[in-house]
Design an enzyme around this catalytic site. Structure first.
Site, PDB file in Angstrom:
ATOM      1  N   SER A 314       0.799  -1.228   0.000  1.00  0.00           N
ATOM      2  CA  SER A 314       0.000   0.000   0.000  1.00  0.00           C
ATOM      3  C   SER A 314       0.828   1.273   0.000  1.00  0.00           C
ATOM      4  O   SER A 314       1.352   1.659  -1.028  1.00  0.00           O
ATOM      5  CB  SER A 314      -0.985  -0.020   1.165  1.00  0.00           C
ATOM      6  OG  SER A 314      -2.087  -0.816   0.829  1.00  0.00           O
ATOM      7  N   ASP A 325       7.999   5.872 -11.455  1.00  0.00           N
ATOM      8  CA  ASP A 325       7.396   6.549 -12.602  1.00  0.00           C
ATOM      9  C   ASP A 325       8.205   7.768 -13.027  1.00  0.00           C
ATOM     10  O   ASP A 325       8.384   8.033 -14.219  1.00  0.00           O
ATOM     11  CB  ASP A 325       5.966   6.981 -12.288  1.00  0.00           C
ATOM     12  CG  ASP A 325       4.962   5.847 -12.461  1.00  0.00           C
ATOM     13  OD1 ASP A 325       5.389   4.738 -12.852  1.00  0.00           O
ATOM     14  OD2 ASP A 325       3.768   6.070 -12.209  1.00  0.00           O
ATOM     15  N   LYS A 339      -1.238  -4.407  -2.806  1.00  0.00           N
ATOM     16  CA  LYS A 339      -2.455  -3.979  -2.104  1.00  0.00           C
ATOM     17  C   LYS A 339      -2.801  -2.569  -2.548  1.00  0.00           C
ATOM     18  O   LYS A 339      -2.222  -1.608  -2.090  1.00  0.00           O
ATOM     19  CB  LYS A 339      -2.226  -4.036  -0.592  1.00  0.00           C
ATOM     20  CG  LYS A 339      -3.406  -3.542   0.222  1.00  0.00           C
ATOM     21  CD  LYS A 339      -4.593  -4.461   0.059  1.00  0.00           C
ATOM     22  CE  LYS A 339      -5.738  -4.048   0.976  1.00  0.00           C
ATOM     23  NZ  LYS A 339      -6.262  -2.733   0.693  1.00  0.00           N
TER      24      LYS A 339
END
Length: 468
Positions: A314, A325, A339
């Site tokens: 998470s 990214d 998750k």
């Protein structure tokens, strides 16, 4: 019951098996809070469906072998209805609501492990560093099949956790199935008051700093900032590389994870995805949230590695995904847990609530993490370095031989390049250089023995620095 949490949670909500926390094994990604459901809500049930439910309750009350009160039957019906939706939705009673708030606040009594359900068993996502579970040797991926003498097959997470909870200082015996182990393992864990240090830091090698984040709750962003400033001072203002360790980090609060990402991004880097750090999308519009970068990079230009593994979940995946990214860091290790769902707490009456999955979260580039996780740029599995292999890596080179011809590169401007001076003893400068190199190598080999993934991350940073 008054629900007054204000922050969104992104993590496994620290399934710490707290003494009073049945909610402590809930797998939360984000935790929102919605308005209570009222009788005037537009959604209604058909008379036929309500009749089926009523007839089932009456049949149980009239025919079951023992008497069951109406409240228990209704609670069980709601719980079964919600838990069959997905592993992270749940029906919360008053005690579980209290426990959920306690879990988010950071006060725990238990063994210190995050759990989820898997094929009717409990799967360990990760033991929290420094807790009884970690000290007892529990590992990510372990499947718990028995608690003391009780099988937990087909129990709900809450029911299983109720068997694991207990008073501080008391033992609980867990029977585990572990990959590559020929038979089940039986491990005794002592319940304790769990006090986890969120941020730890150290200098791995001159100029190469390391920060470990155990979870994303409380003042973690400021503590991370302070730790990095200390590392910068220790390196004389010349930090050559930085490792952020998110292994076995179950998550925490969404805004805290976004703030941590913000420490490492500059405006030029974040233009690519309109400054996004993370965003969520759901079926209804109020499930959508966006978090943005603010040009706060505190180590601009410093090469960075982020360590992850299957216990990184998470909020950890938010951090790793955003930095990946934007190509701000090399992600090293093994695939993260995956998750990526958002849960909302919806009050039902005065003392109950539903925790429902209402959205998914996405990295800046639009990647969905749910059930996929973050794939590392460089896969480095956990690996044990053999002591004998390490010893064989020690340097034996020309400089170790007696009567070797000395290198006079550092001898000064007066040295003639055409003159070879054969000396029988090393100069003091050569000795110091040789000793420094040996000490550094021994230190790095010690890291390789204790933590091979960290060692590989350090070597990557040194290689990146060498090319600068």
């Amino acid at each position: 019951m008054k629900l007054h949490w204000k922050k969104i949670s992104a993590g496994i909500a620290f399934a710490l098996l707290t003494q009073s926390a049945t909610c402590s094994a809930f797998s939360l990604s984000f935790l929102n809070h919605a308005k209570p459901v009222t009788a005037s809500s537009p959604q209604t049930l058909s008379a036929d469906q309500l009749k089926r439910l009523t007839e089932s309750i009456v049949a149980i009350q009239e025919n079951y072998i023992t008497k069951v009160d109406e409240k228990t039957l209704i609670d069980n019906a709601i719980s079964g209805m919600v838990t069959r939706l997905d592993p992270h939705s749940a029906f919360l009673d008053k005690q579980e609501l209290d426990d959920l708030e306690t879990t988010v606040s950071g006060e725990f009594v238990g063994i210190g492990v995050e759990l989820t359900t898997d094929r009717g068993m409990l799967r360990i996502i990760s033991p929290i560093e420094g807790t009884p579970a970690a000290k007892a040797g529990l590992k990510p991926g372990d499947l718990i099949v028995k608690v003391d003498d009780k099988l937990i097959q087909d129990m709900t997470v809450n029911e299983a956790i109720n068997h694991i909870k207990g008073k501080p200082g008391t033992p609980v015996v867990l029977t585990l199935i572990r990959k590559d182990e020929p038979k089940p393992l039986i491990i005794t864990v002592n319940r304790e008051v769990v006090k986890v240090k969120a941020v730890q830091s150290k200098m791995l090698s001159p100029g190469y700093g390391y920060v470990r984040l155990a979870f994303f709750q409380g003042p973690v962003e400021q503590q991370t900032r302070d730790a990095i400033e200390t590392l910068k001072k220790e390196s004389g203002g010349n930090l050559k590389g930085f490792i952020l360790d998110l292994r076995n980090n179950p998550g925490g609060l969404l805004d805290v994870s976004a703030d941590v990402v913000d420490l490492f991004l500059t405006k030029d880097e974040t233009k690519r995805y309109k400054d996004l750090i993370v965003y969520t999308k759901g079926r209804i519009s109020n499930s959508d949230t966006h978090f943005y970068a603010h040009d706060k990079n505190i180590i601009p230009g410093v090469p960075m590695v982020v360590l992850i593994n299957s216990g990184s979940a998470s909020a950890s995946e938010i951090v790793a995904g955003a930095l990946q990214d934007y190509k701000r860091a090399i992600i090293v290790g093994t695939r993260s847990f995956g998750k990526g769902s958002v849960q909302t707490v919806i009050p039902i009456g005065a003392n109950n609530a539903l925790k429902l999955t209402t959205a998914l979260y996405y990295t800046p580039s639009g990647r969905e993490i749910q059930a996929r996780g973050i794939e590392p740029d460089v896969i480095v599995p956990e690996f044990s370095v053999d002591e004998k292999q390490m010893t064989s890596l020690l340097d034996i080179d020309e400089a170790n031989y007696d009567r070797h011809i000395e290198n006079h590169t550092d001898a000064g401007a007066n040295s003639s390049t055409d003159t070879i001076v054969n000396t029988h003893t090393e100069t003091e400068r050569t000795k110091q250089r040789h000793n420094k190199r040996n000490d550094q190598q021994k230190s790095e080999l010690k890291i390789a023995k204790e933590d091979y993934q960290m060692y590989q991350a350090l070597m990557m940073l040194k290689g990146a620095h060498a090319l600068r």
